[in-house]
Design a protein around this motif. Structure first.
Motif, PDB file in Angstrom:
ATOM      1  N   GLN A  35       0.949  -1.322  -0.034  1.00 42.09           N
ATOM      2  CA  GLN A  35      -0.066  -0.038  -0.184  1.00 42.09           C
ATOM      3  C   GLN A  35       0.779   1.431  -0.025  1.00 42.09           C
ATOM      4  N   SER A  36       2.115   1.223   0.501  1.00 41.46           N
ATOM      5  CA  SER A  36       2.785   2.397   0.712  1.00 41.46           C
ATOM      6  C   SER A  36       4.439   2.033   1.033  1.00 41.46           C
ATOM      7  N   ASP A  37       5.327   2.941   0.567  1.00 36.55           N
ATOM      8  CA  ASP A  37       6.726   2.574   0.916  1.00 36.55           C
ATOM      9  C   ASP A  37       7.082   2.811   2.467  1.00 36.55           C
ATOM     10  N   VAL A  38       6.088   3.503   3.177  1.00 37.24           N
ATOM     11  CA  VAL A  38       6.511   4.110   4.467  1.00 37.24           C
ATOM     12  C   VAL A  38       5.471   3.646   5.366  1.00 37.24           C
ATOM     13  N   LEU A  66       3.068  -1.160  -4.597  1.00 37.68           N
ATOM     14  CA  LEU A  66       3.039  -1.617  -5.990  1.00 37.68           C
ATOM     15  C   LEU A  66       2.201  -0.579  -6.890  1.00 37.68           C
ATOM     16  N   LYS A  67       2.649   0.310  -7.712  1.00 33.93           N
ATOM     17  CA  LYS A  67       2.108   1.384  -8.598  1.00 33.93           C
ATOM     18  C   LYS A  67       1.341   0.850  -9.565  1.00 33.93           C
ATOM     19  N   ASP A  68       1.910  -0.100 -10.032  1.00 33.72           N
ATOM     20  CA  ASP A  68       1.026  -0.721 -11.314  1.00 33.72           C
ATOM     21  C   ASP A  68       1.089  -2.240 -11.381  1.00 33.72           C
ATOM     22  N   GLU A  69      -0.229  -2.574 -10.737  1.00 31.99           N
ATOM     23  CA  GLU A  69      -0.483  -4.196 -10.666  1.00 31.99           C
ATOM     24  C   GLU A  69      -0.315  -5.023 -12.073  1.00 31.99           C
ATOM     25  N   TYR A  76      10.226  -5.160  -7.418  1.00 38.68           N
ATOM     26  CA  TYR A  76       9.115  -5.669  -6.746  1.00 38.68           C
ATOM     27  C   TYR A  76       9.283  -7.272  -6.507  1.00 38.68           C
ATOM     28  N   ILE A  77       9.707  -7.999  -7.510  1.00 39.54           N
ATOM     29  CA  ILE A  77       9.972  -9.335  -7.485  1.00 39.54           C
ATOM     30  C   ILE A  77      10.808  -9.524  -6.562  1.00 39.54           C
ATOM     31  N   PHE A  78      12.151  -8.910  -6.513  1.00 37.01           N
ATOM     32  CA  PHE A  78      13.026  -8.962  -5.655  1.00 37.01           C
ATOM     33  C   PHE A  78      12.693  -8.827  -3.867  1.00 37.01           C
ATOM     34  N   SER A  79      11.853  -7.768  -4.097  1.00 35.95           N
ATOM     35  CA  SER A  79      11.306  -7.565  -2.804  1.00 35.95           C
ATOM     36  C   SER A  79      10.437  -8.624  -2.142  1.00 35.95           C
ATOM     37  N   ILE A  80       9.823  -9.192  -2.944  1.00 30.35           N
ATOM     38  CA  ILE A  80       9.036 -10.451  -2.545  1.00 30.35           C
ATOM     39  C   ILE A  80       9.858 -11.548  -1.908  1.00 30.35           C
ATOM     40  N   PHE A  81      11.091 -11.648  -2.539  1.00 30.25           N
ATOM     41  CA  PHE A  81      12.081 -12.841  -1.982  1.00 30.25           C
ATOM     42  C   PHE A  81      12.738 -12.323  -0.743  1.00 30.25           C
ATOM     43  N   VAL A  92       4.866 -13.937  13.969  1.00 31.68           N
ATOM     44  CA  VAL A  92       3.725 -13.375  13.541  1.00 31.68           C
ATOM     45  C   VAL A  92       3.944 -12.368  12.307  1.00 31.68           C
ATOM     46  N   VAL A  93       2.995 -12.514  11.312  1.00 31.12           N
ATOM     47  CA  VAL A  93       3.069 -11.710  10.151  1.00 31.12           C
ATOM     48  C   VAL A  93       1.871 -10.925  10.124  1.00 31.12           C
ATOM     49  N   ILE A  94       2.137  -9.458   9.739  1.00 31.22           N
ATOM     50  CA  ILE A  94       0.908  -8.742   9.793  1.00 31.22           C
ATOM     51  C   ILE A  94       0.704  -7.912   8.588  1.00 31.22           C
ATOM     52  N   THR A  95      -0.230  -8.113   7.773  1.00 32.35           N
ATOM     53  CA  THR A  95      -0.443  -7.359   6.305  1.00 32.35           C
ATOM     54  C   THR A  95      -1.665  -6.517   6.362  1.00 32.35           C
ATOM     55  N   ASP A  96      -1.630  -5.396   5.720  1.00 33.80           N
ATOM     56  CA  ASP A  96      -2.517  -4.386   5.534  1.00 33.80           C
ATOM     57  C   ASP A  96      -3.331  -4.456   4.000  1.00 33.80           C
ATOM     58  N   THR A  97      -2.806  -5.257   3.340  1.00 32.99           N
ATOM     59  CA  THR A  97      -3.024  -5.380   1.880  1.00 32.99           C
ATOM     60  C   THR A  97      -3.308  -6.904   1.408  1.00 32.99           C
ATOM     61  N   TYR A  98      -3.423  -7.210   0.305  1.00 33.77           N
ATOM     62  CA  TYR A  98      -3.239  -8.607  -0.260  1.00 33.77           C
ATOM     63  C   TYR A  98      -1.713  -8.678  -0.281  1.00 33.77           C
ATOM     64  N   SER A  99      -1.067  -9.808  -0.037  1.00 33.97           N
ATOM     65  CA  SER A  99       0.200 -10.187  -0.109  1.00 33.97           C
ATOM     66  C   SER A  99       0.747 -11.367  -0.686  1.00 33.97           C
ATOM     67  N   ILE A 100       1.393 -11.175  -1.837  1.00 35.08           N
ATOM     68  CA  ILE A 100       1.569 -12.505  -2.829  1.00 35.08           C
ATOM     69  C   ILE A 100       2.444 -13.612  -1.773  1.00 35.08           C
ATOM     70  N   PRO A 101       3.400 -13.502  -1.125  1.00 31.56           N
ATOM     71  CA  PRO A 101       4.051 -14.193  -0.041  1.00 31.56           C
ATOM     72  C   PRO A 101       3.118 -14.824   0.797  1.00 31.56           C
ATOM     73  N   VAL A 102       2.201 -14.116   1.266  1.00 32.78           N
ATOM     74  CA  VAL A 102       1.450 -14.476   2.465  1.00 32.78           C
ATOM     75  C   VAL A 102       0.395 -15.452   1.987  1.00 32.78           C
ATOM     76  N   SER A 103      -0.230 -15.071   0.797  1.00 31.04           N
ATOM     77  CA  SER A 103      -1.349 -16.010   0.220  1.00 31.04           C
ATOM     78  C   SER A 103      -0.763 -17.031  -0.501  1.00 31.04           C
ATOM     79  N   CYS A 104       0.333 -16.939  -1.142  1.00 34.52           N
ATOM     80  CA  CYS A 104       0.778 -18.100  -2.235  1.00 34.52           C
ATOM     81  C   CYS A 104       1.474 -19.126  -1.664  1.00 34.52           C
ATOM     82  N   LEU A 105       2.074 -19.065  -0.485  1.00 33.88           N
ATOM     83  CA  LEU A 105       2.913 -19.834   0.140  1.00 33.88           C
ATOM     84  C   LEU A 105       2.548 -20.704   1.233  1.00 33.88           C
ATOM     85  N   ASN A 106       3.226 -21.936   1.394  1.00 34.97           N
ATOM     86  CA  ASN A 106       2.625 -22.747   2.700  1.00 34.97           C
ATOM     87  C   ASN A 106       3.534 -22.599   3.795  1.00 34.97           C
TER      88      ASN A 106
END
Length: 369
Positions: A35-38, A66-69, A76-81, A92-106
């Motif tokens: 959602q934001s860089d800060v 992520l400015k352009d989905e 951005y891909i490197f940031s996911i790594f 504990v992991v806290i997210t305020d948006t949809y997160s690729i690593p949160v939702s896609c991984l086991n």
């Protein structure tokens, strides 16, 4: 082809994540956002609250907007790594948006994932609710990206909002935790920046201030211009526009205030608030000042996006499709505060100034599980 690329990408990050999970789980809270860089206001407040409860707990922030989905960048891909690496050892992991690593991984069983959605609620349908609709995500892409999976808890400010979030995040009622965001403490603290605002915007000084805070949508500049023109003939009130910085309204110069004032700042200092389908309606309702809805595209929007809150019914005396009727109603000054109070109570259950403390206590309790 697009779905195939997505599936290959998800498969690859699952393979890469497997050895990362060999890292020892530590007393660490990881914050993720695109959602934001800060740090958001909620994250800053929660960080401070957790420091008071559990000062020894490590808090790590991985924030990458992520400015352009439609075109995910290499950075951005490197940031996911990087997110994956930190997540592999977080308690504990806290997210305020949809997160690729949160939702896609086991994830490890001991890792608890908490969704603290960045809005106070949802007037309009969103995420899984809107998948497949004209203004929503393609349903095939949503499925391939495992949208909003793996949450242990989803924060909701009320039972009414909990029902909405169960649909939007595809979760069960047992995954909902009724807690408000820390920003409620700021909304309710009574502090205003009105003097600072008037110093920077002296042309508002002799009139009542009407804050217009619309949601980000197509053709927003058309509706904003109509509202601006309607208020130009109003002697008692002056319209202060605070559109999304990426909206056409802002780009066309229709944002007419000087100074670094957030939407919340503007709503707190204003005499009247106007919105449309924005979740800021719930914030405004807590301020106990006249709240109006300007929805000229209502019939189109409820089909293309979908609505959780039928404002024309729930706030019937304060919702208008015509800007002329809206300005006339505001000028008349007759407002049903009982209806507003019922709206606020329905969607925000805790309006006391202890939400940061309550959420910090809950997050810290997950560290002990």
């Amino acid at each position: 082809m697009k779905l195939l690329i997505i599936k290959i990408f998800v498969f690859c990050i699952k393979i890469l994540y497997a050895p990362m999970k060999l890292r020892k789980t530590s007393n660490k809270i990881l914050y993720l956002s695109r959602q934001s860089d800060v740090k958001s206001q909620d994250m800053l407040m929660l960080e401070g609250g957790i420091k008071k409860v559990s000062p020894e707990t490590q808090q790590v922030f991985r924030l990458k907007r992520l400015k352009d989905e439609s075109a995910i960048s290499l950075s951005y891909i490197f940031s996911i790594f990087g997110d994956m690496w930190e997540m592999a050892s977080a308690k504990v992991v806290i997210t305020d948006t949809y997160s690729i690593p949160v939702s896609c991984l086991n994830h490890k069983k001991e890792t608890k994932i908490v969704q603290i959605w960045h809005a106070m609620g949802a007037v309009k349908q969103f995420s899984l609710q809107a998948a497949g609709k004209a203004q929503g995500r393609d349903s095939g892409v949503a499925k391939a990206m495992h949208m909003h999976e793996n949450y242990d808890y989803v924060l909701a400010p009320s039972e009414a909002t909990a029902d909405i979030y169960c649909q939007a995040f595809g979760c069960e009622k047992e995954n909902i935790k009724i807690l408000s965001l820390p920003r409620v403490d700021v909304i309710m603290n009574g502090e205003k920046r009105r003097e600072e605002f008037l110093k920077l915007n002296p042309d508002f000084g002799d009139k009542k201030i009407v804050a217009y805070v619309p949601t980000f949508r197509d053709n927003d500049e058309v509706y904003t211009k109509k509202l601006v023109d309607a208020f130009d003939t109003c002697e008692q009130y002056k319209l202060a526009v605070s559109a999304h910085p990426l909206s056409k309204s802002a780009q066309d110069g229709l944002n007419n205030i000087k100074g670094d004032f957030s939407s919340l700042d503007l709503m707190k200092l204003a005499d009247v608030v106007i919105t449309d389908y924005s979740a800021c309606a719930f914030e405004a309702a807590m301020l106990k000042k006249p709240l109006y809805f300007y929805v000229p595209d209502y019939e189109i929007y409820k089909v293309e996006q979908g609505l959780n809150v039928d404002v024309l019914t729930e706030i019937s005396g304060a919702s208008f499709m015509s800007e002329t009727d809206l300005v006339s109603a505001i000028s008349n000054g007759d407002y049903d505060f009982d209806l507003l109070s019922a709206f606020a109570d329905k969607y925000i259950e805790n309006k006391n100034i202890n939400n940061t403390e309550l959420l910090a206590d809950f997050i810290c309790s997950l560290l002990e599980v």
